[in-house]
Design a protein around this motif. Sequence first.
Motif, PDB file in Angstrom:
ATOM      1  N   GLN A 146      -2.960  -1.203   7.358  1.00  0.00           N
ATOM      2  CA  GLN A 146      -2.316  -0.060   7.999  1.00  0.00           C
ATOM      3  C   GLN A 146      -2.481  -0.118   9.518  1.00  0.00           C
ATOM      4  OE1 GLN A 146      -4.152   3.710   7.090  1.00  0.00           O
ATOM      5  NE2 GLN A 146      -6.215   2.868   7.165  1.00  0.00           N
ATOM      6  N   LEU A 201      -5.948  -2.187   2.491  1.00  0.00           N
ATOM      7  CA  LEU A 201      -5.966  -0.916   3.210  1.00  0.00           C
ATOM      8  C   LEU A 201      -5.919  -1.119   4.719  1.00  0.00           C
ATOM      9  CD1 LEU A 201      -6.397   2.226   3.159  1.00  0.00           C
ATOM     10  CD2 LEU A 201      -8.840   1.712   3.387  1.00  0.00           C
ATOM     11  N   TYR A 241     -13.848   2.223  10.192  1.00  0.00           N
ATOM     12  CA  TYR A 241     -14.074   2.639   8.809  1.00  0.00           C
ATOM     13  C   TYR A 241     -15.555   2.804   8.506  1.00  0.00           C
ATOM     14  CZ  TYR A 241      -9.307   0.876   8.617  1.00  0.00           C
ATOM     15  OH  TYR A 241      -7.980   0.658   8.878  1.00  0.00           O
ATOM     16  N   ILE A 248       0.833  -1.189   0.000  1.00  0.00           N
ATOM     17  CA  ILE A 248       0.000   0.000   0.000  1.00  0.00           C
ATOM     18  C   ILE A 248       0.867   1.238   0.000  1.00  0.00           C
ATOM     19  CG2 ILE A 248      -1.667   1.351   1.332  1.00  0.00           C
ATOM     20  CD1 ILE A 248      -2.786  -1.208   2.424  1.00  0.00           C
ATOM     21  N   THR A 292       1.030   4.890  -2.550  1.00  0.00           N
ATOM     22  CA  THR A 292       0.373   6.106  -2.120  1.00  0.00           C
ATOM     23  C   THR A 292       1.365   7.006  -1.411  1.00  0.00           C
ATOM     24  OG1 THR A 292      -0.236   5.109  -0.007  1.00  0.00           O
ATOM     25  CG2 THR A 292      -1.832   4.897  -1.788  1.00  0.00           C
ATOM     26  N   ALA A 320      -9.699   7.527   2.214  1.00  0.00           N
ATOM     27  CA  ALA A 320      -9.119   6.496   1.360  1.00  0.00           C
ATOM     28  C   ALA A 320     -10.047   6.242   0.182  1.00  0.00           C
ATOM     29  CB  ALA A 320      -8.913   5.203   2.146  1.00  0.00           C
ATOM     30  N   GLN A 342     -11.979   6.534   9.642  1.00  0.00           N
ATOM     31  CA  GLN A 342     -11.521   6.827   8.286  1.00  0.00           C
ATOM     32  C   GLN A 342     -12.649   6.520   7.301  1.00  0.00           C
ATOM     33  OE1 GLN A 342      -8.157   4.601   6.683  1.00  0.00           O
ATOM     34  NE2 GLN A 342      -7.729   6.239   5.219  1.00  0.00           N
ATOM     35  N   GLY A 348      -6.371  10.505   0.726  1.00  0.00           N
ATOM     36  CA  GLY A 348      -5.312   9.690   1.298  1.00  0.00           C
ATOM     37  C   GLY A 348      -4.915   8.601   0.332  1.00  0.00           C
ATOM     38  N   PRO A 349      -4.799   7.367   0.807  1.00  0.00           N
ATOM     39  CA  PRO A 349      -4.409   6.269  -0.076  1.00  0.00           C
ATOM     40  C   PRO A 349      -5.437   6.036  -1.177  1.00  0.00           C
ATOM     41  CG  PRO A 349      -4.721   5.499   2.188  1.00  0.00           C
ATOM     42  CD  PRO A 349      -5.021   6.952   2.185  1.00  0.00           C
ATOM     43  N   THR A 369      -0.389   7.091   4.478  1.00  0.00           N
ATOM     44  CA  THR A 369      -1.597   6.449   4.968  1.00  0.00           C
ATOM     45  C   THR A 369      -2.269   7.355   5.966  1.00  0.00           C
ATOM     46  OG1 THR A 369      -0.529   5.390   6.849  1.00  0.00           O
ATOM     47  CG2 THR A 369      -0.503   4.189   4.759  1.00  0.00           C
ATOM     48  N   ALA A 370      -3.530   7.039   6.258  1.00  0.00           N
ATOM     49  CA  ALA A 370      -4.258   7.855   7.223  1.00  0.00           C
ATOM     50  C   ALA A 370      -3.638   7.749   8.601  1.00  0.00           C
ATOM     51  CB  ALA A 370      -5.719   7.413   7.267  1.00  0.00           C
ATOM     52  N   ILE A 416     -13.877   5.638   3.650  1.00  0.00           N
ATOM     53  CA  ILE A 416     -13.410   4.979   2.430  1.00  0.00           C
ATOM     54  C   ILE A 416     -14.443   5.267   1.348  1.00  0.00           C
ATOM     55  CG2 ILE A 416     -12.756   2.804   1.343  1.00  0.00           C
ATOM     56  CD1 ILE A 416     -12.298   1.681   4.152  1.00  0.00           C
TER      57      ILE A 416
END
Length: 332
Positions: free
Chosen positions: A209, A206, A218, A39, A43, A139, A68, A179-180, A46-47, A70
């Motif tokens: 992370q 993802l 998420y 990942i 990118t 993300a 986060q 982000g990613p 990451t977050a 997505i």
Amino acid sequence: MCFYSRRLSTSALFIACILAKNLRVEAFTSLASNRSTSIRTRTTSTAVDNTFSSKPLKMVIPFLPFTQVISDVDDTLKSSGGVKIGDIALGGIDRQYERGEFYPGVFQFMFELSISSFESRGISPQEGSLHGLAPPKVAVLTARAEEFKLALELKEDSKLAKAFRKTGEEFGVEQWGLGPVLYGSVAEWIIQDRKGLRKFSNFERLINQDPTGEIMEYIYVGDTGELDQEAGETMLREYPEVVKAVFLHVVSEEPLPPIPESKLINGRPVIFFRTYVGAAVNAKKLGLVSESAMMRVVAAAQQALESVSRTSDKWQDIYKDVSEAYQLLESE
């Protein structure tokens, strides 16, 4: 032993003690999961990196877990316009908005979800930033083919990235936004039915992370056009402990599509919505955002449509959900 060990599991304790020594989160990421390397090479950050920086554990613990968002891109953040090449849709099916047009309130909605771990503790994002803490960046799981990345890559200077950043900056949060980004492949363009599976497999990449599942939670936001529902529901079946909810933007080639009823999978909600005001209303009902957050989304959506005729079906959709927002305020 680390002072905060009583509050964390054995695996999370390992992370916590590293953080307590003021090391960057990259250290725990590489130690805890070598799989996350794939990942990080794709990118810019990451977050987890964006959120924690190099802060002591005592500054981080009160905010755990962070939320986060997505997101999908086409027909979720912006309209595909329903453009097709032959029988193959170029990103989605929505014809209500022009291709590339951002949905009213979308960035505000995702910002409110991103800062929810701050707001639920009575802390403003600005106060968090004084401690070097920032809300996680959004993300992206997209079906856009990586083989076409040269033309389709989501870059920091894109209109999309700038719109995200502007929303954060208006509330005193610098550099919040994209982000990613995890892409699909040409294979999913050829075999459309594989898009949901690809997005789910990218989601599994993802979440490496945070292998413990105790730092990040998420919320997935997609649409009903390109198998995002399949991806989101699979997330809830396989990872209900870390996926708090799935929101699906109802899009259609025809006007005024019916809105499916919400449902639960493993005790987690799947919410269908027509506008991001409606999404915010449902998020408030679920306790994911505050009344103030919901009304900020209402204001942002209405502002985005200022130049649109009030007789437009876009306003009809917004009016319906704004009415529900005010009804919810009056009932509480």
